[in-house]
Write an enzyme that holds these catalytic residues in place. Structure first.
Site, PDB file in Angstrom:
ATOM      1  N   ILE A  44       0.818  -1.215   0.000  1.00 32.50           N
ATOM      2  CA  ILE A  44       0.000   0.000   0.000  1.00 32.50           C
ATOM      3  C   ILE A  44       0.849   1.261   0.000  1.00 32.50           C
ATOM      4  O   ILE A  44       0.322   2.364   0.113  1.00 32.50           O
ATOM      5  CB  ILE A  44      -0.998   0.029   1.179  1.00 32.50           C
ATOM      6  CG1 ILE A  44      -0.262   0.010   2.522  1.00 32.50           C
ATOM      7  CG2 ILE A  44      -1.984  -1.121   1.084  1.00 32.50           C
ATOM      8  CD1 ILE A  44      -1.175   0.258   3.700  1.00 32.50           C
ATOM      9  N   GLU A  45       2.161   1.125  -0.101  1.00 32.99           N
ATOM     10  CA  GLU A  45       2.992   2.327  -0.204  1.00 32.99           C
ATOM     11  C   GLU A  45       3.559   2.413  -1.626  1.00 32.99           C
ATOM     12  O   GLU A  45       2.894   2.897  -2.526  1.00 32.99           O
ATOM     13  CB  GLU A  45       4.057   2.336   0.898  1.00 32.99           C
ATOM     14  CG  GLU A  45       3.394   2.398   2.286  1.00 32.99           C
ATOM     15  CD  GLU A  45       4.373   2.615   3.431  1.00 32.99           C
ATOM     16  OE1 GLU A  45       5.266   3.461   3.322  1.00 32.99           O
ATOM     17  OE2 GLU A  45       4.230   1.929   4.463  1.00 32.99           O
ATOM     18  N   MET A  46       4.768   1.903  -1.856  1.00 36.87           N
ATOM     19  CA  MET A  46       5.312   1.969  -3.200  1.00 36.87           C
ATOM     20  C   MET A  46       4.955   0.750  -4.055  1.00 36.87           C
ATOM     21  O   MET A  46       5.069   0.792  -5.277  1.00 36.87           O
ATOM     22  CB  MET A  46       6.821   2.175  -3.137  1.00 36.87           C
ATOM     23  CG  MET A  46       7.153   3.554  -2.569  1.00 36.87           C
ATOM     24  SD  MET A  46       8.887   3.696  -2.132  1.00 36.87           S
ATOM     25  CE  MET A  46       9.254   5.316  -2.806  1.00 36.87           C
TER      26      MET A  46
END
Lengths: 340, 340
Positions: free
Chosen positions: B125-127
């Site tokens: 859910i980040e990069m």
């Protein structure tokens, strides 16, 4: 302005290897409209606004998100990605040297940089603000901005026009004169090597300059709002048309509603192509050699040999940079209740 | 290191208005580990990597996306937004002065800046990269990077450790010594006005320095990897606990699995709070005065008067900036087949 490529080459007289005197260097300054002269204060404010993600609904998308000026002025993607990961249908055009174009967006739906700057803010799949006024409200809610508008425009009034003018003023500094090609065009014959010079000749002899003419390789200089449009693909039986779905998007027709505008597109600049892969309005072509082959086939009905393609690419590479050094802007703090 | 707030104040002896000599200015240099000394070449490479969105699956998220160093070093949002608009559950901590913390992330799950830098890349859910190795592959696929790794590390080898070291070296330059408070602590009594000095005294007398001690207001200097953790909320019957759901996220327990670590968090720095609203691990509190009231109530079981809150806020504002001027990095072009 809508012209057929072959007609254009005759009218403009640029598609000739003998017309070396006509190779033009990019001006050191971009032209600015009378009602928005480029000033240092405006440019500095515009840079802040260009990098400010608070004018998007999620606070995550700034102009720089899809027009990354730390690289090619685009977003490196086939098609762009806005708020909530939503995707548009077209490749982000580079902001580098956009100041030299007489119309903005692939389909020319904005006359000027000022008009263009207002477009993505309230586009639901780009910055996703409910309205342009909401974005103005966001900027106005950060007290540090008002004195900067005062300094740039003589008034603390923050409105969409002032925001757009400041961003456009900054964009007029995003230009890349001084490339190897520019030095060559200014008279330094040693600025290009032999392959690059061969590529320049092949580029002209093939007919590329019919459309990609002028200092910006985006057509003749025209009054702002005119637009220099060409049909792409012109030769529809090129095998590349189906391969890359080049005629699926109707381009200019989506703006004018006129069937005769179907598949017409603003002629883009060829500067900094090395930095703006993948190519074309749908970002479907991944490499510069392939883009050259596609253009020769679909626009000029020519099949280039591998050496010709390599030479043209070597020439096109001389149209890259140099990019001006830039300082990072400092942005005002976010009020805690701005982003839910 | 886990301590109860009241015990800490006795051990460290900082919670006293008379101990003025103990107010410490931030060092001009951040400490660096023996195996990653801070060098100019490494910092320049690290800045490029910090701003490079190509290490995210979509090519849209860089370290700078959630740690905007043009502003407060965070993302202005209650909780962060990664690739495809996916949202995390915690507020992005500022990268400013993170170099002075002995553990990274709210829950201290990374010992060092080097360890932290590797975390978000493969977080879905980040990069959102499939793996850290895939991100290494992206960087290695851009030929312009190899000579910069050679210059920074003496080897063209591009791996996750080198990437993390370069980013960490850059982050060690993201510090803000020289604030009004720092000048005061260095002996310039005129650097704070009367209200700010009253606020400083109230801040100490209230007991805030029990946790927010030291030059970075994030606890005592400890060896890297130690971590200075406190339970938040400590006083669970504070009405703010339910109002802002302060005990929903179990914090340090999610890392160690130990029930006694429930609701323990790394003590954050109080520097640059003006730039990092909204507040706390869940970004639930929008204003700095409210954050001060919440802390006094939940950590010290005290209800502050409006004047006391205003004075403390005035003091906290003296912990802002100054932010070092930075040039924008120039990033290598994207290979056309990198981002689908």
């Amino acid at each position: 302005m809508r012209l057929r490529p072959l007609a254009t080459s005759i009218i403009l007289g640029l598609a000739s290897t003998s017309a070396m005197a006509q190779w033009q260097a990019l001006p050191e300054q971009a032209p600015a409209p009378a009602d928005n002269p480029t000033t240092a204060d405006k440019v500095e404010l515009g840079k802040m606004l260009f990098f400010d993600p608070r004018i998007s609904s999620t606070g995550t998308i700034s102009c720089a998100s899809c027009h990354n000026v730390m690289e090619g002025g685009d977003d490196h993607r086939p098609t762009s990605m806005g708020v909530h990961g939503l995707q548009g249908g077209r490749n982000a055009p580079t902001v580098w040297n956009a100041a030299f174009l007489s119309t903005q967006f692939w389909d020319g739906r904005a006359a000027s940089l000022e008009d263009q700057a207002k477009g993505p803010i309230a586009n639901p799949i780009e910055m996703g603000m409910p309205s342009l006024d909401d974005a103005v409200g966001r900027i106005a809610a950060m007290p540090a901005y008002a004195p900067l508008f005062k300094r740039a425009f003589g008034s603390q009034t923050i409105d969409a026009d002032a925001i757009a003018k400041a961003i456009a003023a900054y964009e007029r500094t995003l230009i890349t004169p001084g490339s190897a090609y520019d030095r060559f065009a200014a008279g330094d014959a040693s600025a290009l090597n032999e392959q690059q010079k061969r590529g320049l000749d092949t580029f002209a002899a093939t007919g590329c300059t019919a459309c990609h003419s002028g200092a910006n390789f985006s057509g003749p200089p025209l009054p702002v709002g005119t637009g220099f449009f060409m049909r792409f693909p012109t030769f529809r039986d090129s095998p590349y048309v189906a391969k890359y779905q080049l005629d699926a998007d109707k381009g200019r027709e989506t703006v004018t509603g006129k069937p005769q505008d179907a598949n017409f597109w603003r002629v883009p600049s060829l500067r900094n192509l090395v930095y703006t892969a993948p190519y074309f309005h749908n970002g479907s072509v991944k490499s510069l050699p392939e883009a050259v082959r596609v253009m020769a086939s679909t626009q000029l009905n020519k099949q280039l040999g591998d050496n010709e393609v390599a030479d043209i690419v070597a020439f096109l590479e001389t149209l890259g940079g140099p990019f001006p050094a830039q300082s990072m802007p400092r942005l005002p703090p976010t009020p805690g209740d701005m982003l839910e």
